[in-house]
Design a protein around this motif. Sequence first.
Motif, PDB file in Angstrom:
ATOM      1  N   LYS A 138     -87.271  66.907 -51.119  1.00 11.28           N
ATOM      2  CA  LYS A 138     -87.101  67.523 -50.028  1.00 11.28           C
ATOM      3  C   LYS A 138     -85.854  68.471 -49.810  1.00 11.28           C
ATOM      4  O   LYS A 138     -85.128  68.302 -50.725  1.00 11.28           O
ATOM      5  N   GLU A 139     -86.009  69.395 -49.048  1.00 10.90           N
ATOM      6  CA  GLU A 139     -84.848  70.624 -48.873  1.00 10.90           C
ATOM      7  C   GLU A 139     -83.989  69.860 -47.876  1.00 10.90           C
ATOM      8  O   GLU A 139     -84.197  69.137 -47.066  1.00 10.90           O
ATOM      9  N   GLU A 140     -82.596  70.657 -48.194  1.00 14.89           N
ATOM     10  CA  GLU A 140     -81.358  70.067 -47.570  1.00 14.89           C
ATOM     11  C   GLU A 140     -81.747  70.130 -46.037  1.00 14.89           C
ATOM     12  O   GLU A 140     -81.288  69.155 -45.277  1.00 14.89           O
TER      13      GLU A 140
ATOM     14  N   LEU B  77     -78.881  68.979 -56.419  1.00 16.29           N
ATOM     15  CA  LEU B  77     -79.791  70.135 -55.483  1.00 16.29           C
ATOM     16  C   LEU B  77     -79.894  71.201 -56.695  1.00 16.29           C
ATOM     17  O   LEU B  77     -79.032  71.530 -57.275  1.00 16.29           O
TER      18      LEU B  77
ATOM     19  N   LYS C  10     -82.412  76.474 -54.907  1.00 18.33           N
ATOM     20  CA  LYS C  10     -82.834  76.444 -53.530  1.00 18.33           C
ATOM     21  C   LYS C  10     -82.561  75.321 -52.795  1.00 18.33           C
ATOM     22  O   LYS C  10     -83.191  75.319 -51.583  1.00 18.33           O
ATOM     23  N   LYS C  11     -81.596  74.552 -53.066  1.00 15.84           N
ATOM     24  CA  LYS C  11     -81.035  73.414 -52.006  1.00 15.84           C
ATOM     25  C   LYS C  11     -82.116  72.264 -51.837  1.00 15.84           C
ATOM     26  O   LYS C  11     -82.324  71.685 -50.778  1.00 15.84           O
ATOM     27  N   LYS C  12     -83.072  72.201 -53.101  1.00 18.11           N
ATOM     28  CA  LYS C  12     -84.174  70.988 -52.958  1.00 18.11           C
ATOM     29  C   LYS C  12     -83.600  70.016 -53.822  1.00 18.11           C
ATOM     30  O   LYS C  12     -82.980  70.118 -54.808  1.00 18.11           O
TER      31      LYS C  12
ATOM     32  N   GLU D 128     -83.250  67.538 -56.452  1.00 12.36           N
ATOM     33  CA  GLU D 128     -83.803  67.467 -57.489  1.00 12.36           C
ATOM     34  C   GLU D 128     -83.857  65.885 -58.075  1.00 12.36           C
ATOM     35  O   GLU D 128     -84.641  65.399 -58.588  1.00 12.36           O
TER      36      GLU D 128
END
Lengths: 405, 156
Positions: free
Chosen positions: B81-83, B48, B51-53, B55
């Motif tokens: 996608k984000e968390e 992640l 930004k907690k996306k 990767e």
Amino acid sequence: MSISNIKKEFPIFNNKIHNNDLVYLDSANSSQKPQSVIDRVNEFYTNEFSNTGRSVHYLAVAATNLYENTRSSIQKYINAKDKNEIVFTKGATEAINLVANTFGQKYLEQGDEILITELEHHSNYVPWHFLRQSKGIKIEFAEINDDGEITLESIEKKITSKTKLIAITHLSNVTGAVLPVKEITELAHSKGIAVLVDGCQGAPHLKLDMQDIDCDFYAISCHKMYGPTGLGVLYAKKKWLEQLPPYQGGGGMINDVKKDSITYGDLPNKYEAGTMATAQVIAFDQSIKFLEKIGIENIVKHEQELIEYGQEILRKNNSVKLIGSPKNKGAVLSFTIKGVHPHDIATILDEDGVAIRAGHHCCQILHDKLGIPASARASLGVYNTKEDLDQLNSSINNCKKIFNL
Amino acid sequence: MNIKELYQEIILEHGKNPRNLRKTDNFNKDAKGNNPLCGDNVHIYLKLDEKKKVEDISFEGSGCAISMASASIMTDLIKGKEEPEVKEIVNDFLGMIKENPELKSKNLKEDEKTKLMCLSGVKQYPMRVKCATLSWHTLISAIDNTQEEINTEQLG
């Protein structure tokens, strides 16, 4: 009773599975039940029910006699010397746990060794592991050869001065290897070592003679012998049952109970605490009668023909790989298909009404040794036919087609 | 139900050539899962960003076509996608496998929903549901850093 149309004795085969005839190839897991066994359970509960061994009324006496009749039938069937060498348990698992608890408690000390094999079912490993944890005993594994067999030599190699018990399967539920249990017992006894045979797969498929094998303990699973679930048998030589402590405490196993002392009952009551699986025991007598009517020699011959035929057709089927090729092989055909996971095989075969098992068959040690996480297993019973094996082969071909092999 | 609805081409293809079957370099979250009755096992690796996306996401493991395809499709779809979105998608997928007729997530595009619905065939095969859900439960365990190995026999 002729073996050729034995299927009609089993009402389950009147059912359709996903609109197909049932091809039941999972008898190593549990066998189907003949009508006579099913009827006996029903009859006992309907007209004859009572608890055994406690009351003096008519039904109690009759039920006790029926219960003890089964014990006598088993004694005869396995050629045990004494009726009291037959102990009822809730299954073969409990039979092995009984020995692990009592024999382990009385005779095993830290550093002592139990010798098992790489073929063992978890039920003939985990109970010894408990002793490894509680008493610090060691567990040694006799190794399989390339054919998936355990030879007398592989056992001999692992025996040390510390070996106290050898616990081995009679017939592997994965490779089908039949172990030379008589020779192993002879070797063990010459060194003062006791022998337990896990007879779950041996008992339904082989001629049993306890006095000939001469093992100290033999565990039987009744539901794999065309009998009811919830029932097993521990055969144990009388000298052991007399010397070993009781396994579970409760009603029926005692002689005299005082506030400061308890004495235990005689054999076999000493090992049968509480109300037993009475209806199952009584119905199991019909399973023995069923086996006797066909004749174990006929069963062995029939299943040998099938196992040879099964091996022949599956060997011809490319991408199928049979697991183990023991010279003396019992009613099990385990295999893998390159490119198809065993669980996918089982689901696809089921659609055709072909019931097999997929997984490690409670033999993780063996699958680790073989370097595979799981396998598919077709296992035979007295009711199987060559047509069943043809259907297995044709469903395997369908499975290959779905996976574009 | 026809067996071919369970073993659709997309499942067979992902099962045979799983995407992201590797170990992410410098992963910062991971979790293991196993299905003791079947012997399926999976290890999920997540990377992640600040930004907690997601990767990168990858997995190692072995199992049947259903479990491998499910992990493959999941990892493909979760990347980028984000968390919070990931968690919402996982819940939506598990809800669909359990009882909902369709996927409701606003975080999934139509083609992504179509792809996931290919796994809905397991609903007709109760013994195989665990194969499809193992990697998804394991993903949540990785995100939450529970350090607990997912065991499908202990899930409700």
